[in-house]
Design a protein around this motif. Structure first.
Motif, short mmCIF file in Angstrom:
data_model
loop_
_atom_site.label_atom_id
_atom_site.label_comp_id
_atom_site.label_asym_id
_atom_site.label_seq_id
_atom_site.Cartn_x
_atom_site.Cartn_y
_atom_site.Cartn_z
N ARG A 136 -2.96 -1.23 10.26
CA ARG A 136 -3.63 0.03 10.55
C ARG A 136 -2.78 0.88 11.49
O ARG A 136 -2.39 0.41 12.57
N ALA A 166 0.29 11.47 9.11
CA ALA A 166 -0.78 10.65 8.53
C ALA A 166 -0.86 10.84 7.02
O ALA A 166 -1.00 9.85 6.27
N ARG A 167 -0.75 12.07 6.57
CA ARG A 167 -0.86 12.32 5.13
C ARG A 167 0.34 11.73 4.37
O ARG A 167 0.18 11.13 3.30
N ALA A 170 0.38 7.76 4.64
CA ALA A 170 -0.68 7.14 3.83
C ALA A 170 -0.18 6.90 2.41
O ALA A 170 -0.49 5.86 1.80
N GLU A 174 0.80 2.88 1.10
CA GLU A 174 -0.35 2.42 0.33
C GLU A 174 -0.10 1.04 -0.30
O GLU A 174 -0.95 0.15 -0.25
N THR A 179 -3.14 1.30 6.18
CA THR A 179 -3.83 2.59 6.18
C THR A 179 -3.33 3.42 7.35
O THR A 179 -2.93 2.89 8.40
N VAL A 180 -3.36 4.73 7.17
CA VAL A 180 -2.90 5.66 8.20
C VAL A 180 -3.90 6.81 8.29
O VAL A 180 -4.16 7.50 7.31
N ASN A 181 -4.47 6.98 9.46
CA ASN A 181 -5.42 8.06 9.67
C ASN A 181 -5.17 8.74 11.01
O ASN A 181 -4.64 8.12 11.94
N THR A 243 -7.83 6.19 4.22
CA THR A 243 -6.44 6.46 4.59
C THR A 243 -6.09 7.91 4.30
O THR A 243 -6.69 8.55 3.42
N GLY A 244 -5.16 8.45 5.07
CA GLY A 244 -4.70 9.82 4.88
C GLY A 244 -5.67 10.88 5.37
O GLY A 244 -5.54 12.05 5.01
#
Length: 302
Positions: A136, A166-167, A170, A174, A179-181, A243-244
């Motif tokens: 994460r 983040a976008r 993500a 993947e 996950t990236v937020n 994510t994203g």
């Protein structure tokens, strides 16, 4: 929310929002590497967590440089054997209007917020990919990065860039189940007391007064602890499919920020010349110009 067996790094977690995130993760069972540039502050934060029954160690590092990022990851692995969660919270402010902002003012904020997020994420992802069990990345943004803010050229640009990270990440991560937020928090801290509309609520909270309902709902403004639950959620298995995203939290409000997208389009055969744009502008694209800055509502009359 059970994070038992997880290991997390929280940058800039000696005080304020970062400390709240670290405490929440530890309370959920994660082992936490606390980070601050000041040794006494970092050690005090780690002790507070361990005294409350959690597991934490302090790593003193000035976030920004690659060496600092690698030292944080190495500390997590050396102490706890792995790394599962990275929260990039470290930050500084050097607020000035554009024509008064020095190169150093700009570079300092960009180095800590933007470069620091990049270097820490890169080091963390290398370890997570090596482990092969996912992970994460929780990147801390700001409303200033979403809407802009007077006097914050450097900070607004860095925070906007973090959401761009983040976008992009993500998509890139993947397949590795990482996950990236981005989290967009609003809370009473040393940073938000610089905002005139919010300073009275920060002062009231420090004086032991309760946060009024208007602040908690209309302004989405509360304590650092109010924002920490979202970080623990995103670190958990319950958020494996998230994510994203750019997710807002503050006071009593949880929200989702939209991705930038076209709001209106106009077309002309053969393309647009200056005169044609001027003629069409008022009734086409120009009819839906977007506002800038945070448009905070006025408190109700007493």
């Amino acid at each position: 929310m059970d994070l038992t067996g997880k290991v997390a790094i929280v940058t800039g977690s000696g005080r304020g929002l970062g400390l709240a995130y670290a405490r929440e993760l530890a309370a959920a069972g994660a082992k936490v590497v606390v980070n601050d540039v000041d040794a006494a502050t970092a050690e005090a934060a780690a002790k507070e967590i361990t005294d409350a029954g959690g597991t934490a160690v302090a790593e003193v590092a000035a976030v920004g440089r690659t060496e600092a990022a690698e030292a944080l990851v190495a500390r997590a692995v050396d102490e706890f054997g792995r790394l599962d969660v990275l929260v990039t919270n470290a930050g500084v402010l050097r607020d000035k209007v554009l024509w008064k902002m020095s190169d150093d003012d700009f570079d300092t904020v960009i180095d800590v917020h933007l470069r620091g997020t990049f270097t820490c994420a890169r080091a963390a992802v290398r370890r997570m990919r090596e482990q092969g069990e996912g992970g994460r990345l929780i990147l801390i943004g700001s409303p200033a990065g979403q809407r802009g803010n007077f006097g914050q050229t450097n900070y607004s640009a860095a925070k906007a860039g973090i959401v761009g990270f983040a976008r992009t990440w993500a998509m890139e991560l993947e397949r590795a189940n990482i996950t990236v937020n981005a989290v967009i928090p609003v809370a009473a801290t040393a940073m938000t007391e610089t905002i005139p509309a919010l300073k009275p609520y920060v002062d009231a909270l420090r004086a032991g007064e309760p946060m009024p309902p208007f602040a908690r709902t209309a302004l989405a403004f509360g304590t650092p602890e109010d924002a920490a639950g979202l970080v623990a959620f995103l670190a958990s298995d319950a958020a494996s499919g998230v994510t994203g995203q750019a997710i807002g939290i503050g006071g009593d409000r949880l929200s989702l920020w939209s991705h930038p997208q076209q709001v209106v389009a106009a077309y002309a055969d053969g393309g647009w010349r200056p005169g044609a744009i001027a003629e069409a502008w008022p009734t086409t694209v120009g009819a839906q110009l977007q506002t800038v800055g945070e448009n905070l509502p006025e408190p109700p009359a007493a």
